[in-house]
Design an enzyme around this catalytic site. Sequence first.
Site, PDB file in Angstrom:
ATOM      1  N   ASN A  14       1.001  -1.345  -0.027  1.00  0.00           N
ATOM      2  CA  ASN A  14       0.084  -0.225  -0.010  1.00  0.00           C
ATOM      3  C   ASN A  14       0.843   1.206   0.022  1.00  0.00           C
ATOM      4  OD1 ASN A  14      -2.004   1.762   0.541  1.00  0.00           O
ATOM      5  ND2 ASN A  14      -2.291   1.325   2.571  1.00  0.00           N
ATOM      6  N   TRP A  15       1.081   1.922  -1.102  1.00  0.00           N
ATOM      7  CA  TRP A  15       1.944   3.041  -1.193  1.00  0.00           C
ATOM      8  C   TRP A  15       1.187   4.347  -0.640  1.00  0.00           C
ATOM      9  CZ3 TRP A  15       3.935   2.618  -6.741  1.00  0.00           C
ATOM     10  CH2 TRP A  15       4.919   1.563  -6.943  1.00  0.00           C
ATOM     11  N   LYS A  16       0.155   4.229  -0.388  1.00  0.00           N
ATOM     12  CA  LYS A  16      -0.556   5.339   0.222  1.00  0.00           C
ATOM     13  C   LYS A  16      -0.537   6.707  -0.596  1.00  0.00           C
ATOM     14  CE  LYS A  16       0.504   3.170   4.929  1.00  0.00           C
ATOM     15  NZ  LYS A  16       0.204   3.257   6.328  1.00  0.00           N
ATOM     16  N   HIS A  98      -9.299   0.838   5.181  1.00  0.00           N
ATOM     17  CA  HIS A  98      -8.154   1.176   5.944  1.00  0.00           C
ATOM     18  C   HIS A  98      -8.356   1.810   7.023  1.00  0.00           C
ATOM     19  CE1 HIS A  98      -4.001   2.147   6.485  1.00  0.00           C
ATOM     20  NE2 HIS A  98      -3.693   1.131   5.766  1.00  0.00           N
ATOM     21  N   GLU A 100      -6.587   4.222   8.030  1.00  0.00           N
ATOM     22  CA  GLU A 100      -6.359   5.599   7.950  1.00  0.00           C
ATOM     23  C   GLU A 100      -7.451   6.479   7.310  1.00  0.00           C
ATOM     24  OE1 GLU A 100      -2.633   5.187   5.588  1.00  0.00           O
ATOM     25  OE2 GLU A 100      -1.713   4.841   7.472  1.00  0.00           O
ATOM     26  N   GLU A 173      -4.955  -5.480  10.775  1.00  0.00           N
ATOM     27  CA  GLU A 173      -4.131  -4.483  10.905  1.00  0.00           C
ATOM     28  C   GLU A 173      -4.250  -3.673  12.355  1.00  0.00           C
ATOM     29  OE1 GLU A 173      -2.231  -3.127   7.062  1.00  0.00           O
ATOM     30  OE2 GLU A 173      -4.132  -1.847   7.347  1.00  0.00           O
ATOM     31  N   GLY A 179       2.613   2.071  10.885  1.00  0.00           N
ATOM     32  CA  GLY A 179       3.464   3.398  10.663  1.00  0.00           C
ATOM     33  C   GLY A 179       4.163   3.753  11.859  1.00  0.00           C
ATOM     34  N   SER A 219       3.542  -1.996  10.068  1.00  0.00           N
ATOM     35  CA  SER A 219       4.989  -2.081  10.408  1.00  0.00           C
ATOM     36  C   SER A 219       5.820  -3.073   9.859  1.00  0.00           C
ATOM     37  CB  SER A 219       5.402  -1.514  11.836  1.00  0.00           C
ATOM     38  OG  SER A 219       4.850  -0.217  12.106  1.00  0.00           O
ATOM     39  N   GLY A 240       2.823  -1.280   4.133  1.00  0.00           N
ATOM     40  CA  GLY A 240       2.794   0.157   3.999  1.00  0.00           C
ATOM     41  C   GLY A 240       4.095   0.821   3.749  1.00  0.00           C
ATOM     42  N   GLY A 241       4.810   1.383   4.478  1.00  0.00           N
ATOM     43  CA  GLY A 241       6.011   2.241   4.277  1.00  0.00           C
ATOM     44  C   GLY A 241       6.962   1.289   3.701  1.00  0.00           C
TER      45      GLY A 241
HETATM   46  C1  PEP Z   1      -0.893   0.000   5.964  1.00  0.00           C
HETATM   47  O1  PEP Z   1      -0.864   0.726   5.215  1.00  0.00           O
HETATM   48  O2  PEP Z   1      -1.891  -0.875   5.766  1.00  0.00           O
HETATM   49  C2  PEP Z   1       0.407  -0.561   6.783  1.00  0.00           C
HETATM   50  C3  PEP Z   1       0.389  -1.470   7.368  1.00  0.00           C
HETATM   51  O3  PEP Z   1       1.275   0.744   6.983  1.00  0.00           O
HETATM   52  P1  PEP Z   1       2.758   0.267   7.623  1.00  0.00           P
HETATM   53  O4  PEP Z   1       3.299  -1.033   6.934  1.00  0.00           O
HETATM   54  O5  PEP Z   1       3.634   1.409   7.089  1.00  0.00           O
HETATM   55  O6  PEP Z   1       2.611   0.190   8.935  1.00  0.00           O
END
Ligand code: PEP
Length: 271
Positions: A14-16, A98, A100, A173, A179, A219, A240-241
């Site tokens: 997930n590039w957000k 999600h 966020e 999640e 994050g 993470s 994500g990141g």
């Molecule tokens: C996500 O965006 O779903 C996520 C889990 O982000 P991160 O890996 O950065 O915590």
Amino acid sequence: MDMKAARPVIIAGNWKMNTTPASAGALASEIARATEVDGVTRVLCPPFVALAAVRDALAGTGVEVGAQNVHAEVAGAYTGEVSAQMLAGLASWAIVGHSERRRDQGESDELIGRKLVRCVEQGLRPILCVGEQLEEREAGNAEDTVRVQLERATAEVRRQGSELPPDLVVAYEPVWAIGTGRTARGSDAAVMAQLIRLVLDESGIEGGAENVPVLYGGSVTSAAIDEFLAEPDIDGALVGGASLKVDEMAGIVARAGMTASARRQTKDGAA
Ligand code: PEP
């Protein structure tokens, strides 16, 4: 047949709100090249505006394209929004619910249920995100929170006269792990994966919940993923990141490939 071993191992990135149409194609190509591993379903979810560039860059690589969201309605006066049908030819997966978006756009479980219906209508494979806040875990309410999220979304799907998609993927999640550099324990994530399948079975998902892949997200890095892949109930990760870093994706998918191969051998041995 060992149904657990039949589930695919999936790594979705997930590039957000990162990358641009100019930069996304090159990053997607590099990730595709660095992650050529048997047995792992790879999905990249760039921002809407970069979907076409990423689709073109990934053509012929086996890496699939996902959207980060869809609107809950089919069409209409929703300025700035993107419907599921607009994604035809651009994406075959969609992230739904999600945390966020639950946090920033106030998305409710009912709204998320309607998004699932839109995915079913358009043949998009949804990755439904669920997970508790830190206070909910500390109060011992993590499992109840996830149960309610699933039950409410499912009830809304039914209220709309639809069914849960049989190709549903669920991402557990925990919100406090997204994050933050903090991960859940593999064993806690496995307990949650079992609960998720129990609730889906209670809701009567076509084909049975044993076939529903459950991913962990929060993470995930190449250094942190092994703990989750070691759990037979967890089928990969929503990243994500780290999904913006080619080396990290290479390490994550390589480890997922080893898991996929070990699970195949277990299944073949049991057959
Ligand atoms: C996500 O965006 O779903 C996520 C889990 O982000 P991160 O890996 O950065 O915590």
